[in-house]
Design a protein around this motif. Structure first.
Motif, PDB file in Angstrom:
ATOM      1  N   MET A   1       0.721  -1.639   0.440  1.00  0.00           N
ATOM      2  CA  MET A   1      -0.535  -0.129   0.223  1.00  0.00           C
ATOM      3  C   MET A   1       0.841   1.077   0.163  1.00  0.00           C
ATOM      4  O   MET A   1       0.519   2.238  -1.015  1.00  0.00           O
ATOM      5  CB  MET A   1      -0.798   0.095   1.167  1.00  0.00           C
ATOM      6  N   ALA A   2       1.522   1.558   0.821  1.00  0.00           N
ATOM      7  CA  ALA A   2       2.811   2.139   0.605  1.00  0.00           C
ATOM      8  C   ALA A   2       3.782   3.326  -0.334  1.00  0.00           C
ATOM      9  O   ALA A   2       3.810   3.787  -0.485  1.00  0.00           O
ATOM     10  CB  ALA A   2       3.717   2.553   2.701  1.00  0.00           C
ATOM     11  N   ALA A   3       4.354   1.428  -0.916  1.00  0.00           N
ATOM     12  CA  ALA A   3       4.128   1.561  -2.045  1.00  0.00           C
ATOM     13  C   ALA A   3       3.935   2.670  -3.467  1.00  0.00           C
ATOM     14  O   ALA A   3       4.623   2.715  -4.095  1.00  0.00           O
ATOM     15  CB  ALA A   3       5.573   0.500  -2.268  1.00  0.00           C
ATOM     16  N   SER A   4       2.656   1.670  -3.486  1.00  0.00           N
ATOM     17  CA  SER A   4       2.041   2.099  -4.550  1.00  0.00           C
ATOM     18  C   SER A   4       1.831   3.270  -4.634  1.00  0.00           C
ATOM     19  O   SER A   4       1.822   3.793  -5.452  1.00  0.00           O
ATOM     20  CB  SER A   4       0.795   1.156  -4.366  1.00  0.00           C
ATOM     21  N   ARG A   5       2.029   4.067  -3.894  1.00  0.00           N
ATOM     22  CA  ARG A   5       1.554   5.686  -3.240  1.00  0.00           C
ATOM     23  C   ARG A   5       2.790   5.914  -3.945  1.00  0.00           C
ATOM     24  O   ARG A   5       3.126   7.143  -4.853  1.00  0.00           O
ATOM     25  CB  ARG A   5       1.261   6.425  -1.630  1.00  0.00           C
ATOM     26  N   ALA A   6       4.298   5.297  -3.217  1.00  0.00           N
ATOM     27  CA  ALA A   6       5.149   6.043  -4.503  1.00  0.00           C
ATOM     28  C   ALA A   6       5.791   5.426  -5.922  1.00  0.00           C
ATOM     29  O   ALA A   6       5.469   6.217  -6.616  1.00  0.00           O
ATOM     30  CB  ALA A   6       6.656   5.915  -3.449  1.00  0.00           C
ATOM     31  N   ALA A   7       4.585   4.982  -6.380  1.00  0.00           N
ATOM     32  CA  ALA A   7       4.533   4.159  -8.116  1.00  0.00           C
ATOM     33  C   ALA A   7       4.092   5.030  -8.655  1.00  0.00           C
ATOM     34  O   ALA A   7       4.377   6.048  -9.492  1.00  0.00           O
ATOM     35  CB  ALA A   7       4.468   3.037  -7.503  1.00  0.00           C
ATOM     36  N   ASP A   8       2.723   6.181  -8.021  1.00  0.00           N
ATOM     37  CA  ASP A   8       2.186   7.145  -8.634  1.00  0.00           C
ATOM     38  C   ASP A   8       2.752   7.961  -8.704  1.00  0.00           C
ATOM     39  O   ASP A   8       2.623   8.612  -9.654  1.00  0.00           O
ATOM     40  CB  ASP A   8       0.850   7.183  -7.821  1.00  0.00           C
ATOM     41  N   ARG A   9       3.259   8.435  -7.695  1.00  0.00           N
ATOM     42  CA  ARG A   9       4.593   9.279  -7.781  1.00  0.00           C
ATOM     43  C   ARG A   9       5.998   9.438  -9.059  1.00  0.00           C
ATOM     44  O   ARG A   9       5.768  10.687  -9.374  1.00  0.00           O
ATOM     45  CB  ARG A   9       4.737  10.337  -6.362  1.00  0.00           C
ATOM     46  N   PHE A  10       6.332   8.071  -8.466  1.00  0.00           N
ATOM     47  CA  PHE A  10       7.951   8.437  -8.502  1.00  0.00           C
ATOM     48  C   PHE A  10       7.331   6.985  -9.795  1.00  0.00           C
ATOM     49  O   PHE A  10       8.720   7.777 -10.979  1.00  0.00           O
ATOM     50  CB  PHE A  10       8.896   8.201  -8.041  1.00  0.00           C
ATOM     51  N   GLY A  11       7.027   6.635 -10.186  1.00  0.00           N
ATOM     52  CA  GLY A  11       6.899   5.471 -11.842  1.00  0.00           C
ATOM     53  C   GLY A  11       7.218   4.455 -10.822  1.00  0.00           C
ATOM     54  O   GLY A  11       8.107   4.263 -10.016  1.00  0.00           O
ATOM     55  N   PRO A  12       7.043   3.305 -11.643  1.00  0.00           N
ATOM     56  CA  PRO A  12       6.710   2.374 -10.693  1.00  0.00           C
ATOM     57  C   PRO A  12       8.624   1.720 -10.582  1.00  0.00           C
ATOM     58  O   PRO A  12       8.441   0.664  -9.614  1.00  0.00           O
ATOM     59  CB  PRO A  12       5.463   1.512 -11.511  1.00  0.00           C
ATOM     60  N   LYS A  13       8.676   1.339 -11.850  1.00  0.00           N
ATOM     61  CA  LYS A  13      10.037   1.038 -11.977  1.00  0.00           C
ATOM     62  C   LYS A  13      11.016   1.503 -11.269  1.00  0.00           C
ATOM     63  O   LYS A  13      11.887   0.751 -10.015  1.00  0.00           O
ATOM     64  CB  LYS A  13      10.838   1.398 -13.190  1.00  0.00           C
ATOM     65  N   PRO A  14      11.124   2.755 -10.392  1.00  0.00           N
ATOM     66  CA  PRO A  14      12.328   3.026  -9.020  1.00  0.00           C
ATOM     67  C   PRO A  14      12.188   2.031  -8.144  1.00  0.00           C
ATOM     68  O   PRO A  14      12.959   1.392  -7.063  1.00  0.00           O
ATOM     69  CB  PRO A  14      12.490   3.904  -9.080  1.00  0.00           C
ATOM     70  N   VAL A  15      10.606   1.909  -7.980  1.00  0.00           N
ATOM     71  CA  VAL A  15       9.731   1.874  -6.402  1.00  0.00           C
ATOM     72  C   VAL A  15      10.239   0.057  -6.521  1.00  0.00           C
ATOM     73  O   VAL A  15      10.034  -0.305  -5.726  1.00  0.00           O
ATOM     74  CB  VAL A  15       8.085   2.150  -6.520  1.00  0.00           C
ATOM     75  N   VAL A  16       9.540  -0.137  -7.615  1.00  0.00           N
ATOM     76  CA  VAL A  16       9.789  -2.566  -7.771  1.00  0.00           C
ATOM     77  C   VAL A  16      11.232  -2.536  -7.774  1.00  0.00           C
ATOM     78  O   VAL A  16      11.205  -3.292  -6.519  1.00  0.00           O
ATOM     79  CB  VAL A  16       9.043  -2.599  -9.185  1.00  0.00           C
TER      80      VAL A  16
END
Length: 407
Positions: free
Chosen positions: A311-326
């Motif tokens: 849940m927390a990481a998905s918010r970051a993915a919406d903001r910064f894009g999914p590649k760096p978060v994954v």
């Protein structure tokens, strides 16, 4: 799906009701996917210690039985990806609810390892087709700036169901036995399936992409979801369309070939860890000296960490894009697995296991969101199916690898 200036407050209210119904039904469906993921790990220690259940089960046999469902999941996902892009998301999802519920009921009636293994395979077919289709439908209805979050919420049903399975095993298994645990997994056929039949619409974007514009317009007016500007959804607009082919034919076109291979391998690696941990973590904790409830608590914490971490990481993915978060989530999980081998007190071990959950199951949730938003409408279900199907091929090795390591 973005809000459009032309929408009236009444249309917007209908649209949001539709979106929340889809999100709720999708999440509940995947809760039972997660339940199926962990229920075998919760009962495998019973099989290893009591031959009166389904016959003599050794660690290698237990590993093989744990992989049978994954063969079914892989096959079901790959089949559903192609079928879902051809006949629609709704039909595949309804069939999946019925299929895996019946499979769980038949598993509860098994009396030997052979029938148990076959029924796990049958159940996996329904689970795989559900996973392959859900993310595609949610992606096509979610608000554009919250797509990763909405997909993370729906896919958060998987670790939530896994955590629920572990907790129910701690409380109920001594009273209802392993068969009762599988009967719980059959509940959707009399609850979720009827509700989804009346409340889950087809994808407007899919209807438009298939050229069924009259149906798309009628559905759009009824549920308040605007038609896409063309046969792509808004999220597809930045992605050039290099082929009009749908399903796997479009997925393996020259434009998508390399990303498809990379995403599939990424999913396979992640699910190798997910299924290995969810199958064998309770048994490892039993051998480390914890009692049955204590060992299952580790399983609950593992999946709790994946749920809240995703849940927390998905918010970051919406903001910064999914590649760096994954990438960051994978690295965090790998580090936590290394640290888990050290000798820590119980509280520290539980905290580390929660971080492992983020880096394994939680990261897999982010991958599904990445995939569902990456592909255009005509190949979206095939893309998610490929990711889920090849991922389960990697996952098949998880229970077997664990059996060799502890056997």
């Amino acid at each position: 799906m973005n809000n459009t200036p032309e929408q009236t407050p009444e249309q917007e209210a209908r649209r949001m009701r539709t979106v929340w119904w889809i999100l709720g039904l999708a999440t509940v469906g995947l809760i039972f996917d997660g339940y199926d993921l962990v229920v075998y790990g919760a009962v495998v220690s019973t099989f290893l210690r009591d031959a009166s259940q389904i016959g003599t089960v050794t660690p290698p046999t237990a590993g093989a039985l744990g992989s049978y469902a994954l063969f079914g999941v892989a096959l079901g996902a790959l089949l559903a990806g192609s079928v879902g892009d051809l006949i629609g998301r709704r039909k595949v999802m309804l069939a999946s609810y019925a299929w895996f519920s019946v499979g769980m009921a038949l598993t509860a009636l098994s009396h030997d390892t052979q029938s148990f293994g076959w029924m796990r395979f049958v159940t996996g077919l329904g689970i795989g087709s559900l996973v392959a289709t859900t993310a595609a439908l949610v992606a096509e209805y979610a608000p554009r700036d919250k797509k990763n979050l909405f997909i993370a919420i729906s896919n958060g049903g998987i670790p939530l169901g896994s955590m629920l399975s572990a907790m129910l095993a701690m409380v109920l298994m001594q009273h209802i036995g392993w068969r009762g645990m599988f009967w719980i997994g059959a509940i959707p056929v009399v609850t979720l399936l009827p509700l989804a039949y009346f409340k889950m619409p087809e994808s407007v974007a899919w209807l438009a992409a298939r050229g069924r514009m009259e149906e798309a317009r009628a559905l759009s007016q009824r549920i308040g979801v605007p038609l896409p500007q063309n046969t792509q959804t808004a999220s597809d607009a930045a992605t050039p369309v290099h082929t009009g082919r749908s399903g796997f034919a479009g997925l393996f076109s020259a434009y998508y070939l390399w990303p498809t291979l990379v995403l599939g391998c990424m999913s396979a690696t992640g699910l190798l860890l997910v299924y290995s941990l969810n199958t064998w973590l309770p048994e490892l904790m039993l051998r480390a000296g914890y009692n049955t409830k204590g060992s299952l608590a580790f399983l609950a914490v593992l999946n709790g960490g994946s749920l809240f971490g995703a849940m927390a990481a998905s918010r970051a993915a919406d903001r910064f894009g999914p590649k760096p978060v994954v990438a960051a989530s994978f690295a965090t999980g790998a580090l936590a697995l290394v640290v888990l081998t050290f000798n820590f007190q119980l509280a520290a071990l539980l905290a580390i296991v929660a971080v492992v959950g983020l880096g394994t199951s939680g990261t897999q949730t982010l991958i599904y969101g990445f995939v569902a938003n990456y592909y255009r409408t005509q190949v979206r279900a095939a893309g998610v199916a490929w990711c889920a199907g090849l991922g389960r091929v990697g996952g098949i090795g998880g229970p077997m690898l664990g059996s060799f390591l502890i056997g």
